[in-house]
Design an enzyme around this catalytic site. Sequence first.
Site, PDB file in Angstrom:
ATOM      1  CB  SER A 115     -14.315  24.472   8.170  1.00 45.40           C
ATOM      2  OG  SER A 115     -14.468  23.199   7.615  1.00 45.40           O
TER       3      SER A 115
ATOM      4  CG  MET B  25     -15.641  21.103  -0.819  1.00 43.52           C
ATOM      5  SD  MET B  25     -13.971  20.527  -0.427  1.00 43.52           S
ATOM      6  CE  MET B  25     -12.984  21.596  -1.503  1.00 43.52           C
ATOM      7  CB  SER B  26     -20.585  20.960   3.647  1.00 46.32           C
ATOM      8  OG  SER B  26     -20.520  22.354   3.913  1.00 46.32           O
TER       9      SER B  26
ATOM     10  CG  HIS C 193      -8.301  23.813   5.661  1.00 45.75           C
ATOM     11  ND1 HIS C 193      -9.566  23.750   5.106  1.00 45.75           N
ATOM     12  CD2 HIS C 193      -8.471  23.496   6.977  1.00 45.75           C
ATOM     13  CE1 HIS C 193     -10.435  23.407   6.026  1.00 45.75           C
ATOM     14  NE2 HIS C 193      -9.802  23.250   7.170  1.00 45.75           N
TER      15      HIS C 193
ATOM     16  CB  ALA D 112     -15.450  27.556   5.757  1.00 45.44           C
TER      17      ALA D 112
ATOM     18  CG  HIS E 145     -17.185  17.415   4.628  1.00 46.81           C
ATOM     19  ND1 HIS E 145     -16.736  17.444   5.930  1.00 46.81           N
ATOM     20  CD2 HIS E 145     -17.464  18.702   4.287  1.00 46.81           C
ATOM     21  CE1 HIS E 145     -16.733  18.702   6.359  1.00 46.81           C
ATOM     22  NE2 HIS E 145     -17.173  19.481   5.394  1.00 46.81           N
TER      23      HIS E 145
ATOM     24  CE1 TYR F  52     -13.005  16.342   2.764  1.00 46.23           C
ATOM     25  CE2 TYR F  52     -14.689  17.896   2.070  1.00 46.23           C
ATOM     26  CZ  TYR F  52     -13.661  17.545   2.921  1.00 46.23           C
ATOM     27  OH  TYR F  52     -13.292  18.382   3.934  1.00 46.23           O
ATOM     28  CD  GLU F  53     -14.959  14.021   6.531  1.00 42.70           C
ATOM     29  OE1 GLU F  53     -14.250  13.712   7.512  1.00 42.70           O
ATOM     30  OE2 GLU F  53     -16.065  14.591   6.634  1.00 42.70           O
TER      31      GLU F  53
ATOM     32  CG  HIS G  18     -15.342  20.066  10.941  1.00 37.98           C
ATOM     33  ND1 HIS G  18     -16.678  20.077  10.605  1.00 37.98           N
ATOM     34  CD2 HIS G  18     -14.711  20.779   9.990  1.00 37.98           C
ATOM     35  CE1 HIS G  18     -16.834  20.755   9.476  1.00 37.98           C
ATOM     36  NE2 HIS G  18     -15.646  21.191   9.088  1.00 37.98           N
TER      37      HIS G  18
ATOM     38  CG  ASN H 125     -10.980  30.277   0.356  1.00 38.92           C
ATOM     39  OD1 ASN H 125     -11.546  29.567   1.203  1.00 38.92           O
ATOM     40  ND2 ASN H 125     -11.090  30.054  -0.933  1.00 38.92           N
TER      41      ASN H 125
END
Length: 263
Positions: free
Chosen positions: A31, A202-203, A238, A114, A84, A86-87, A62, A226
Amino acid sequence: MELPDKIYQIKSYLVDNEFPEDVEAAVILGSGLGDFSTTIDEPFSIPYNQIPGFPHTTVVGHSGELFTGTVKGHRIIAFSGRFHHYEGHPLSTTVLPVHLAKAFNAKKLIVSNAAGAINTRFNVGDLMVIDDIFRVFQKISPIEDQPFRYNLEPIADKVRAIASQIGMEVQRGTYLFSKGPNYESKAEIRAFRMMGVDVVGMSTAPELIEASRINLPAAAISLVTNMAAGVLKQKLDHSEVKAAAESRKEDFAKLVNELIDRL
């Protein structure tokens, strides 16, 4: 190493559309890090939605394009966007870029992401070399009943050495894979810190595990965009990803270029 049939079908389509038969390296851009593609010499790209059998990416930051070109004279492919879990993508889809890199006979894979910092000694904008993975006791490999070991430390040592040689300071630590898409709670972050985790995202972890399984050398870099929940008294957003990536995009590109050349 046998790969899914659709990987060879995708490669065949790409080769028929100006991609090379072989590459030196493959890069997966996380990201906000898609600006790396502007540093590629003689770039050519195809949007994911034009590649038969290719999934689409839906995450902000992306672009969803597959690039080819050269970096320091080395032919590469670069994925500007990933898929991902989660997608809704199965794990077998999240590792598609790894399989395609292998099909193009890449000698190295460079993965970026990220991430939120759990280690309170880290700062927004830091680059961290991943030398280990924490999985929160969940399955992250698409392969069933096939035990294997992975060890990121040797290649992390090389990445740190290359960064030092070009005068760039980078952190080093453990990456925790969280399925998402929600950010972690303050209580979870406190627990993860006690367990020795440095950043969370998350990746990446499924990609590194699969690269290890198919014997594709892989290095991974997290950009701290962050501080994780509870580290600072502010709401996570985000939009921070873009700002942090913008602040380090030149350093990130410089480091990846050197890794392509020297790793």
